[in-house]
Design a protein around this motif. Structure first.
Motif, PDB file in Angstrom:
ATOM      1  N   MET A   1       0.839  -1.199   0.000  1.00  0.00           N
ATOM      2  CA  MET A   1       0.000   0.000   0.000  1.00  0.00           C
ATOM      3  C   MET A   1       0.871   1.245   0.000  1.00  0.00           C
ATOM      4  N   SER A   2       0.367   2.310  -0.586  1.00  0.00           N
ATOM      5  CA  SER A   2       1.099   3.566  -0.621  1.00  0.00           C
ATOM      6  C   SER A   2       0.877   4.335   0.663  1.00  0.00           C
ATOM      7  N   ALA A   3       1.745   5.364   0.882  1.00  0.00           N
ATOM      8  CA  ALA A   3       1.582   6.218   2.060  1.00  0.00           C
ATOM      9  C   ALA A   3       0.228   6.908   2.023  1.00  0.00           C
ATOM     10  N   ARG A   4      -0.230   7.269   0.808  1.00  0.00           N
ATOM     11  CA  ARG A   4      -1.521   7.929   0.696  1.00  0.00           C
ATOM     12  C   ARG A   4      -2.639   6.980   1.088  1.00  0.00           C
ATOM     13  N   ASP A   5      -2.495   5.710   0.721  1.00  0.00           N
ATOM     14  CA  ASP A   5      -3.506   4.736   1.082  1.00  0.00           C
ATOM     15  C   ASP A   5      -3.556   4.530   2.591  1.00  0.00           C
ATOM     16  N   ASP A   6      -2.416   4.697   3.256  1.00  0.00           N
ATOM     17  CA  ASP A   6      -2.367   4.546   4.701  1.00  0.00           C
ATOM     18  C   ASP A   6      -3.241   5.580   5.408  1.00  0.00           C
ATOM     19  N   LEU A   7      -3.507   6.712   4.770  1.00  0.00           N
ATOM     20  CA  LEU A   7      -4.384   7.718   5.371  1.00  0.00           C
ATOM     21  C   LEU A   7      -5.771   7.146   5.647  1.00  0.00           C
ATOM     22  N   CYS A   8      -6.168   6.169   4.852  1.00  0.00           N
ATOM     23  CA  CYS A   8      -7.504   5.591   4.997  1.00  0.00           C
ATOM     24  C   CYS A   8      -7.636   4.735   6.247  1.00  0.00           C
ATOM     25  N   ASP A   9      -6.522   4.369   6.847  1.00  0.00           N
ATOM     26  CA  ASP A   9      -6.563   3.518   8.031  1.00  0.00           C
ATOM     27  C   ASP A   9      -6.398   4.306   9.327  1.00  0.00           C
ATOM     28  N   LEU A  10      -6.246   5.610   9.215  1.00  0.00           N
ATOM     29  CA  LEU A  10      -6.145   6.450  10.410  1.00  0.00           C
ATOM     30  C   LEU A  10      -7.523   6.688  11.006  1.00  0.00           C
ATOM     31  N   THR A  11      -7.537   7.010  12.285  1.00  0.00           N
ATOM     32  CA  THR A  11      -8.803   7.357  12.916  1.00  0.00           C
ATOM     33  C   THR A  11      -9.246   8.748  12.465  1.00  0.00           C
ATOM     34  N   ALA A  12     -10.524   9.023  12.623  1.00  0.00           N
ATOM     35  CA  ALA A  12     -11.037  10.352  12.294  1.00  0.00           C
ATOM     36  C   ALA A  12     -10.425  11.408  13.205  1.00  0.00           C
ATOM     37  N   VAL A  13     -10.213  11.065  14.464  1.00  0.00           N
ATOM     38  CA  VAL A  13      -9.588  12.002  15.406  1.00  0.00           C
ATOM     39  C   VAL A  13      -8.206  12.392  14.910  1.00  0.00           C
ATOM     40  N   ASP A  14      -7.410  11.407  14.494  1.00  0.00           N
ATOM     41  CA  ASP A  14      -6.054  11.694  14.010  1.00  0.00           C
ATOM     42  C   ASP A  14      -6.079  12.445  12.681  1.00  0.00           C
ATOM     43  N   LEU A  15      -6.960  12.038  11.770  1.00  0.00           N
ATOM     44  CA  LEU A  15      -7.051  12.721  10.487  1.00  0.00           C
ATOM     45  C   LEU A  15      -7.420  14.190  10.667  1.00  0.00           C
ATOM     46  N   ALA A  16      -8.412  14.454  11.492  1.00  0.00           N
ATOM     47  CA  ALA A  16      -8.839  15.835  11.722  1.00  0.00           C
ATOM     48  C   ALA A  16      -7.702  16.662  12.296  1.00  0.00           C
ATOM     49  N   ALA A  17      -6.942  16.076  13.225  1.00  0.00           N
ATOM     50  CA  ALA A  17      -5.823  16.799  13.835  1.00  0.00           C
ATOM     51  C   ALA A  17      -4.728  17.076  12.810  1.00  0.00           C
ATOM     52  N   MET A  18      -4.428  16.105  11.951  1.00  0.00           N
ATOM     53  CA  MET A  18      -3.390  16.292  10.940  1.00  0.00           C
ATOM     54  C   MET A  18      -3.782  17.361   9.928  1.00  0.00           C
ATOM     55  N   ILE A  19      -5.043  17.359   9.524  1.00  0.00           N
ATOM     56  CA  ILE A  19      -5.506  18.384   8.577  1.00  0.00           C
ATOM     57  C   ILE A  19      -5.475  19.757   9.235  1.00  0.00           C
ATOM     58  N   ARG A  20      -5.891  19.809  10.489  1.00  0.00           N
ATOM     59  CA  ARG A  20      -5.908  21.084  11.212  1.00  0.00           C
ATOM     60  C   ARG A  20      -4.490  21.650  11.359  1.00  0.00           C
ATOM     61  N   ARG A  21      -3.493  20.768  11.573  1.00  0.00           N
ATOM     62  CA  ARG A  21      -2.090  21.212  11.715  1.00  0.00           C
ATOM     63  C   ARG A  21      -1.419  21.379  10.354  1.00  0.00           C
ATOM     64  N   ARG A  22      -2.149  21.073   9.281  1.00  0.00           N
ATOM     65  CA  ARG A  22      -1.661  21.184   7.906  1.00  0.00           C
ATOM     66  C   ARG A  22      -0.490  20.237   7.640  1.00  0.00           C
ATOM     67  N   GLU A  23      -0.506  19.089   8.327  1.00  0.00           N
ATOM     68  CA  GLU A  23       0.480  18.045   8.057  1.00  0.00           C
ATOM     69  C   GLU A  23       0.098  17.256   6.813  1.00  0.00           C
ATOM     70  N   VAL A  24      -1.188  17.330   6.463  1.00  0.00           N
ATOM     71  CA  VAL A  24      -1.696  16.723   5.247  1.00  0.00           C
ATOM     72  C   VAL A  24      -2.851  17.595   4.784  1.00  0.00           C
ATOM     73  N   SER A  25      -3.061  17.666   3.499  1.00  0.00           N
ATOM     74  CA  SER A  25      -4.138  18.517   2.992  1.00  0.00           C
ATOM     75  C   SER A  25      -5.452  17.737   2.925  1.00  0.00           C
ATOM     76  N   ALA A  26      -6.536  18.464   2.977  1.00  0.00           N
ATOM     77  CA  ALA A  26      -7.845  17.834   2.804  1.00  0.00           C
ATOM     78  C   ALA A  26      -7.942  17.170   1.438  1.00  0.00           C
ATOM     79  N   ARG A  27      -7.359  17.783   0.442  1.00  0.00           N
ATOM     80  CA  ARG A  27      -7.390  17.208  -0.906  1.00  0.00           C
ATOM     81  C   ARG A  27      -6.670  15.857  -0.934  1.00  0.00           C
ATOM     82  N   GLU A  28      -5.516  15.766  -0.264  1.00  0.00           N
ATOM     83  CA  GLU A  28      -4.805  14.490  -0.218  1.00  0.00           C
ATOM     84  C   GLU A  28      -5.646  13.416   0.474  1.00  0.00           C
ATOM     85  N   VAL A  29      -6.312  13.798   1.553  1.00  0.00           N
ATOM     86  CA  VAL A  29      -7.122  12.847   2.306  1.00  0.00           C
ATOM     87  C   VAL A  29      -8.312  12.383   1.466  1.00  0.00           C
ATOM     88  N   VAL A  30      -8.976  13.316   0.811  1.00  0.00           N
ATOM     89  CA  VAL A  30     -10.113  12.960  -0.035  1.00  0.00           C
ATOM     90  C   VAL A  30      -9.668  12.067  -1.186  1.00  0.00           C
TER      91      VAL A  30
END
Length: 478
Positions: A1-30
């Motif tokens: 799996m790619s690093a981008r695919d790994d985003l799909c296995d994160l929790t919503a709490v972690d994803l929201a925090a990463m997007i809020r800190r701009r460690e990953v973009s919403a576009r990348e997550v979508v």
């Protein structure tokens, strides 16, 4: 799996925090979740309407807001999918019925409005049984949704598409609704979390007085369910049962010492049949609560007379909602929906009065039950996931099931209690099929319920076992 695919296995709490800190973009997550949907959804048929271009535009807007330092909500940039019973403005909403196969509502349901206001990005709609009738997700518009742990089995319902989408990492959180178990049953069958909140915690349709149907969150973890509840809960003046409390506190940390809490362990619900494997897996969890320091003893409310009372009120609800459609288009309305309507017309006013009186007595009985106990624990379902081609089980452990909802009594007995209840991953059968553990809290005790469910989840780790379909090539079967 790619690093981008790994985003799909994160929790919503972690994803929201990463997007809020701009460690990953919403576009990348979508994009990551759209890729996962493209790879996995053909095997399971969980997401039935997809709006990728709209989702990408919304993600780019979310990233622009972040870059300029704008105010962001609790779900900023987090991808979601909505149950196909919920209206979504400008997005096809079919209710699983051929009568609405091309229907696009003009407005959003309240849950959808609140999720989008918190920054969530809609990817599409999740599959349901026709008009939400039954706990097996299939309909004449989109066909069946398959269980990701065994593609020959059902995922449950009516929030079946949501449960499968979560289990497969196609979305990190999803909404659902529950009358007879529609948030809890598919969660149990798919090894995810489904919370039936207290009636009024998440306001439903304007003017609705019944406590039987509620909306609520589904997720892969209890913390993610609490996060979504923090967004969709809160008062609404249009709903007469609305609880006048903000949902914001549900986003607080869930950890607590559960030592000394009094857990009532189910006895058998007055003779309701269960498959032996369900009994075995659920009863093995008793030791987990004892190891956490809880005081566990066998006790349960008196459910005598609940069958007639619940079914009478369920029939009336279906009649009020769907009788005109069934009269106008009987050939295009599911047979079980027509049965509900016919049963409503067979009931007398005295039957309805008795049902309401039993509902009132149970409420008081349960109030007194929870003066002696803090929580009630029992199985979510009476059976393991069954063949996807079977509409509903007709026999359980040698006991015939007379109707299409008889096999769901372990859920709808709890619905009739008017208490919050949660399905958390409780283990697996010998065949590797998920089993859900149901925990019930006292009236309006949603926060404490989430805390003890979190403690059980952390102690067992059952929810970390992901389905094989995620890492297998798609079959193209839908």
């Amino acid at each position: 799996m790619s690093a981008r695919d790994d985003l799909c296995d994160l929790t919503a709490v972690d994803l929201a925090a990463m997007i809020r800190r701009r460690e990953v973009s919403a576009r990348e997550v979508v994009d990551a979740h759209l890729d996962r949907i493209g790879r996995v959804n053909p095997s399971v048929n969980a997401i039935v309407t997809l709006v990728p271009e709209r989702a990408r535009r919304d993600a780019e807007h979310a990233d622009a807001v972040s870059k300029r330092g704008g105010t962001v909500g609790a779900l900023h940039g987090v991808p979601v999918a909505h149950k196909d019973l919920l209206d979504t403005a400008g997005i096809r909403t079919t209710y699983g019925s051929p009568l609405f196969a091309r229907h696009e509502p003009d407005t959003d349901a309240l849950i959808v409005t609140r999720m989008r206001a918190a920054g969530a990005i809609t990817l599409g709609k999740t599959n349901v049984p026709e008009f939400g009738a039954g706990s097996q997700t299939f309909n004449p518009v989109f066909g069946p949704t398959r269980n990701p742990y065994d593609l020959t089995r059902t995922c449950g319902g009516s929030s079946g598409g949501a449960a499968v989408a979560l289990a497969c990492g196609m979305v990190p959180i999803a909404d659902g609704s529950d009358t007879g178990g529609s948030l809890r049953n598919p969660a149990a069958f798919c090894n995810v979390v489904g919370l039936r909140p207290s009636p009024g915690r998440v306001p439903g349709a304007p003017g609705t007085w019944s406590p039987l149907t509620v909306g609520g969150p589904m997720a892969r973890t209890v913390a993610d369910a609490a996060l979504l509840l923090s967004v969709i809960a809160g008062p609404d003046a249009r709903h007469p049962l609305s609880i006048d409390e903000s949902g914001a506190h549900f986003h607080f940390p869930l950890g607590r010492d559960v030592t000394g809490l009094r857990v009532a362990w189910w006895r058998g619900l007055g003779g309701v049949p269960f498959e032996p494997e369900i009994r075995r897996v659920v009863n093995e969890s008793r030791a987990v609560f004892e190891s956490l320091g809880c005081v566990v003893d066998e006790a349960e409310p008196d459910f005598a007379g609940i069958d007639d009372a619940f079914l009478t009120l369920r029939h009336l609800a279906f009649h009020a909602e769907y009788a005109p459609l069934a009269r106008a288009h009987p050939e295009l309305v599911k047979d079980t929906v027509r049965w509900e309507i016919a049963e409503a017309e067979r009931r007398t006013s005295a039957d309805v009065a008795r049902a309401l009186a039993r509902q009132a007595r149970l409420y008081d009985d349960v109030r007194r039950f929870f003066e002696r106990h803090d929580y009630f624990v029992l199985p979510v379902t009476q059976v393991a996931p069954f063949d996807v081609s079977v509409p509903y089980p007709t026999v359980i452990d040698g006991t015939p099931m007379a109707t299409y909802v008889d096999w769901m009594r372990s859920c709808w007995y709890v619905s009739f209690m008017a208490c919050p209840a949660i399905s958390v991953p409780g283990g697996f059968t010998a065949d590797g099929l998920p089993v859900g553990l149901q925990i019930v809290g006292r009236h309006r005790g949603d926060w404490g319920l989430l805390q003890i469910a979190h403690a059980f989840e952390q102690a067992t780790g059952h929810g970390k076992r992901r389905p094989p379909v995620v890492t297998s090539p798609p079959t193209g079967r839908s």
